[in-house]
Design a protein around this motif. Structure first.
Motif, short mmCIF file in Angstrom:
data_model
loop_
_atom_site.label_atom_id
_atom_site.label_comp_id
_atom_site.label_asym_id
_atom_site.label_seq_id
_atom_site.Cartn_x
_atom_site.Cartn_y
_atom_site.Cartn_z
N ARG A 1 -10.22 -0.61 8.67
CA ARG A 1 -9.01 -0.06 9.09
C ARG A 1 -8.79 1.44 8.91
O ARG A 1 -9.44 2.25 8.02
CB ARG A 1 -7.82 -0.34 8.01
CG ARG A 1 -8.03 -2.00 8.17
CD ARG A 1 -7.19 -2.68 6.89
NE ARG A 1 -5.89 -2.07 6.81
CZ ARG A 1 -4.76 -2.63 6.14
NH1 ARG A 1 -5.05 -3.81 5.61
NH2 ARG A 1 -3.68 -2.07 6.37
N SER A 2 -8.26 2.06 9.95
CA SER A 2 -8.23 3.61 10.12
C SER A 2 -7.55 4.30 8.73
O SER A 2 -7.93 5.47 8.58
CB SER A 2 -7.64 4.05 11.31
OG SER A 2 -6.15 3.60 11.11
N ASN A 3 -6.83 3.67 7.96
CA ASN A 3 -6.07 4.39 7.12
C ASN A 3 -7.12 4.53 5.80
O ASN A 3 -6.60 5.09 4.79
CB ASN A 3 -4.86 3.55 6.61
CG ASN A 3 -5.07 1.87 6.09
OD1 ASN A 3 -5.81 1.53 6.56
ND2 ASN A 3 -4.03 1.59 5.53
N TYR A 4 -8.30 3.87 5.79
CA TYR A 4 -9.30 4.00 4.80
C TYR A 4 -10.27 5.17 5.10
O TYR A 4 -11.11 5.39 4.37
CB TYR A 4 -9.85 2.63 4.39
CG TYR A 4 -9.00 1.86 3.76
CD1 TYR A 4 -8.37 2.12 2.48
CD2 TYR A 4 -8.53 0.49 4.47
CE1 TYR A 4 -7.33 1.19 2.02
CE2 TYR A 4 -7.52 -0.19 3.92
CZ TYR A 4 -7.12 0.01 2.65
OH TYR A 4 -6.24 -0.80 2.21
#
Length: 122
Positions: A2-5
């Motif tokens: 996931r890009s938010n990580y």
């Protein structure tokens, strides 16, 4: 992933890169000060606080504000030591607190060096 990580992994990689062959902390410091004058640093710190401000996390924002002030104060201190050609050897920093974290990051870095067939860390 996931890009938010992704940003968290990038922060971890900054720690692991210190164990790479040819790591040059002086170049990192020079690059930092070349790219980020004090006014830009201050602006980013203010922006970080604004991005994380929500009414549910007042205690976290207080801690972020305190940390931000101390970080800016430390960066300015290092800059002033350099610009006034002061002896950095007189700055006493306890490394005992961070020895375990440094050892852990080295173990993780070594692990990835061993298991990565396309190793770019050495």
């Amino acid at each position: 992933m996931r890009s938010n990580y992704t940003h968290l992994i990038l922060l971890d990689l900054v720690i692991y890169e210190t164990h790479r062959t040819g790591y040059n902390p002086v170049k990192n410091v020079q690059d930092f000060w070349h790219n980020y004058p004090l006014s830009t640093i201050q602006g980013y710190i203010v922006a970080f606080q604004l991005c994380t401000s929500d009414k549910e996390n007042l205690n976290g924002n207080s801690q972020l504000s305190e940390f931000s002030v101390e970080l800016l104060r430390t960066l300015i201190g290092y800059l002033m030591i350099h610009t006034h050609q002061m002896d950095l050897g007189k700055v006493s920093i306890s490394i005992e607190v961070n020895k375990e974290e440094i050892a852990t990051s080295k173990a993780i870095s070594d692990f990835f060096r061993r298991v990565s067939p396309s190793n770019t860390n050495s």
